[in-house]
Design a protein around this motif. Structure first.
Motif, PDB file in Angstrom:
ATOM      1  N   PRO A   1      42.198  21.823  90.870  1.00 38.56           N
ATOM      2  CA  PRO A   1      41.522  22.860  91.658  1.00 38.56           C
ATOM      3  C   PRO A   1      41.613  24.266  91.097  1.00 38.56           C
ATOM      4  O   PRO A   1      40.610  24.988  91.115  1.00 38.56           O
ATOM      5  N   PRO A   2      42.781  24.734  90.591  1.00 41.12           N
ATOM      6  CA  PRO A   2      42.804  26.110  90.069  1.00 41.12           C
ATOM      7  C   PRO A   2      41.830  26.321  88.917  1.00 41.12           C
ATOM      8  O   PRO A   2      41.141  27.337  88.859  1.00 41.12           O
ATOM      9  N   LEU A   3      41.764  25.384  87.981  1.00 43.90           N
ATOM     10  CA  LEU A   3      40.857  25.519  86.846  1.00 43.90           C
ATOM     11  C   LEU A   3      39.414  25.281  87.277  1.00 43.90           C
ATOM     12  O   LEU A   3      38.486  25.879  86.734  1.00 43.90           O
ATOM     13  N   ALA A   4      39.208  24.401  88.256  1.00 45.68           N
ATOM     14  CA  ALA A   4      37.858  24.167  88.773  1.00 45.68           C
ATOM     15  C   ALA A   4      37.305  25.415  89.434  1.00 45.68           C
ATOM     16  O   ALA A   4      36.091  25.675  89.399  1.00 45.68           O
ATOM     17  N   ALA A   5      38.172  26.224  90.031  1.00 49.67           N
ATOM     18  CA  ALA A   5      37.731  27.448  90.702  1.00 49.67           C
ATOM     19  C   ALA A   5      37.543  28.604  89.735  1.00 49.67           C
ATOM     20  O   ALA A   5      36.839  29.573  90.051  1.00 49.67           O
ATOM     21  N   LEU A   6      38.132  28.533  88.544  1.00 51.08           N
ATOM     22  CA  LEU A   6      38.146  29.675  87.637  1.00 51.08           C
ATOM     23  C   LEU A   6      36.763  30.176  87.227  1.00 51.08           C
ATOM     24  O   LEU A   6      36.535  31.394  87.224  1.00 51.08           O
ATOM     25  N   PRO A   7      35.794  29.321  86.881  1.00 53.28           N
ATOM     26  CA  PRO A   7      34.485  29.876  86.511  1.00 53.28           C
ATOM     27  C   PRO A   7      33.816  30.622  87.676  1.00 53.28           C
ATOM     28  O   PRO A   7      33.080  31.589  87.446  1.00 53.28           O
ATOM     29  N   PHE A   8      34.088  30.199  88.898  1.00 53.25           N
ATOM     30  CA  PHE A   8      33.560  30.911  90.062  1.00 53.25           C
ATOM     31  C   PHE A   8      34.225  32.278  90.199  1.00 53.25           C
ATOM     32  O   PHE A   8      33.576  33.255  90.604  1.00 53.25           O
ATOM     33  N   ILE A   9      35.504  32.351  89.860  1.00 53.30           N
ATOM     34  CA  ILE A   9      36.207  33.632  89.891  1.00 53.30           C
ATOM     35  C   ILE A   9      35.644  34.571  88.838  1.00 53.30           C
ATOM     36  O   ILE A   9      35.460  35.774  89.081  1.00 53.30           O
ATOM     37  N   TYR A  10      35.343  34.034  87.656  1.00 56.95           N
ATOM     38  CA  TYR A  10      34.735  34.866  86.608  1.00 56.95           C
ATOM     39  C   TYR A  10      33.357  35.378  87.046  1.00 56.95           C
ATOM     40  O   TYR A  10      33.005  36.540  86.787  1.00 56.95           O
TER      41      TYR A  10
END
Length: 490
Positions: free
Chosen positions: A397-406
């Motif tokens: 989940p943390p890495l899956a969310a990262l592009p959305f954070i960018y």
């Protein structure tokens, strides 16, 4: 009925009720107040606003022999009643979209508005007009409003599914979708504005992307880039997928294969944006003309993009151009969403510093508080309730969310540096992590948001949560009242 179906029905109901409530507020407002702008027609509004700047030989689309025609008179009772009811929703940018849908692009400044929404409205209007119940003008007006409201419900459902997939938490997904339905953008998502259809195509494309349906995602994002210019930012997900496969299907292909395939998909997604710029160039920058004295200044730019020129020339957008004392009230209006966004991005960056700074390549450095977990199990349903079947991502989940954070970070930088800052309220309607972070703030002890780094460093006090909820409820209502009377902010 399964748990997932119940959730979808619930969030869809909230979406519909929120639109009906705002429509009721708008109609009640116009019954007891008078408009600030009493202009009658779309073209009158355009003429009044731009007459001092208009240079017919330069700014009028040469494909039209005359400026936009007056809207046709609608003498039948049903059409007139429809226009009276729809009038409070046709404010500000809506008058541009309606005029483009009816008359095409007749002025240079109209190229700030992309053709996706007018085309959707024109298509649905042909169905309304075919029934014989409305004149063309009323049919187009109603179609534009219908497109936005239908898209809004679709976007709400799509955000629920997307959130459930990325967060692996049904409760947080449900709260996120409800918060979208209660967005501070409010009435702009019900009017003939591009935010709702853009959010629908953006969220659906994101959902396809995390499910491994990359071709479908590119087609949906192609539609999004035909609706708003920031649709081209979505191709960043294809670049991310090359570095970190977002689904098991993508992970099964080699790096060179992903690079080639995702490059082609990026071209598909950006094609409408590029085509629209070419259409403007072909309209205003005829290379066969030997006399270049009347050629528009952007025609000689490399590349010759009309969109950035129009935004700067007619809307005074540009790097830090909005940073003047007279715009201070607009910065105040933007402050809540800007502050929430900054806090959410910082919360993630503090939790996963190495991942955030290394494009996800370092996931368990000493500055990361917890090591990135493996795929989380879905949140358990109450006893006796059918389990929700969540399809896990190929990424934790943390890495899956990262592009959305960018994406969130990039849009925040663009908005605060180069746009009318108050537009952040509408601009961020298509940013999923905004709703994930708000859900983490308003949901007591949200385990999943903590695991993806979107929980605040200190839990909000009950009074702070109450204040945030009041803002989310009151701001859209006040905005609807102002919008209905043609009053800023827009």
């Amino acid at each position: 009925m399964g748990v997932e179906s119940q959730d979808v029905r619930f969030v869809a109901t909230i979406a519909v009720v929120s639109r009906l409530a705002l429509a009721a507020v708008v109609l009640a407002t116009v019954l007891v107040s008078s408009e600030y702008d009493t202009s009658v027609s779309v073209t009158d509004t355009l003429a009044a606003q731009y007459q001092p700047q208009r240079q017919p030989q330069l700014q009028t689309n040469p494909r039209h022999s005359s400026p936009a025609q007056q809207p046709p008179s609608c003498s039948d009772l049903l059409s007139r009643l429809a226009l009276v009811l729809a009038r409070p929703l046709m404010r500000w940018d809506a008058v541009y979209f309606l005029d483009i849908a009816e008359n095409g692009y007749t002025f240079e400044q109209q190229f700030a508005f992309f053709p996706g929404l007018p085309l959707l409205a024109r298509g649905l209007a042909s169905v309304f007009a075919w029934t014989g119940g409305f004149c063309n003008h009323a049919a187009t007006t109603l179609a534009g409003i219908a497109v936005s409201n239908i898209s809004f419900v679709i976007a709400t459902i799509a955000l629920y599914h997307l959130s459930a997939h990325v967060l692996q938490d049904r409760r947080l997904a449900r709260v996120s979708a409800v918060l979208f339905a209660l967005s501070p953008a409010g009435i702009f998502l019900s009017s003939m504005y591009s935010e709702s259809p853009f959010a629908a195509f953006a969220f659906l494309g994101m959902l396809c992307m995390v499910r491994g349906q990359r071709l479908e995602a590119s087609i949906l994002w192609s539609a999004a880039s035909a609706i708003r210019a920031n649709g081209i930012l979505l191709v960043g997900f294809f670049a991310w997928d090359v570095l970190h496969p977002m689904s098991a299907r993508s992970a099964n292909s080699s790096l060179p294969a992903r690079l080639v395939f995702n490059s082609l998909l990026s071209a598909i997604a950006m094609a409408p944006f590029i085509s629209f710029q070419y259409f403007a160039w072909a309209t205003f920058c005829d290379p066969s003309q030997t006399d270049t004295s009347h050629r528009r200044p952007w025609c000689t730019n490399t590349p010759p993009i009309i969109y950035s020129f129009v935004q700067e020339r007619y809307w005074d957008n540009g790097l830090f151009k909005y940073y003047t004392l007279q715009q201070l009230p607009n910065f105040v209006l933007a402050a809540p969403i800007a502050a929430i966004s900054m806090a959410g991005i910082v919360a993630y960056a503090r939790s996963y510093t190495s991942a955030f700074l290394s494009l996800g390549f370092v996931s368990n450095g000493k500055h990361d508080k917890p090591q990135m977990p493996s795929i989380r199990k879905p949140t358990a349903a109450p006893p006796g309730t059918p389990a929700l079947q969540l399809t896990p991502s190929s990424l934790p989940p943390p890495l899956a969310a990262l592009p959305f954070i960018y994406l969130w970070t990039g849009m925040l930088v663009i908005c605060l540096s180069s746009m009318h800052v108050q537009v952040i309220i509408r601009f961020f309607t298509s940013v999923p992590p905004l709703y994930w972070y708000l859900a983490s703030l308003l949901t007591p002890h949200p385990p999943t948001s903590s695991s993806i780094g979107l929980s605040p460093a200190l839990p909000l006090q009950a009074s702070s949560r109450l204040g945030l909820m009041i803002y989310l409820v009151v701001y859209p209502l006040v905005g609807a009242i102002l919008f209905a009377n043609f009053l800023p902010p827009a």
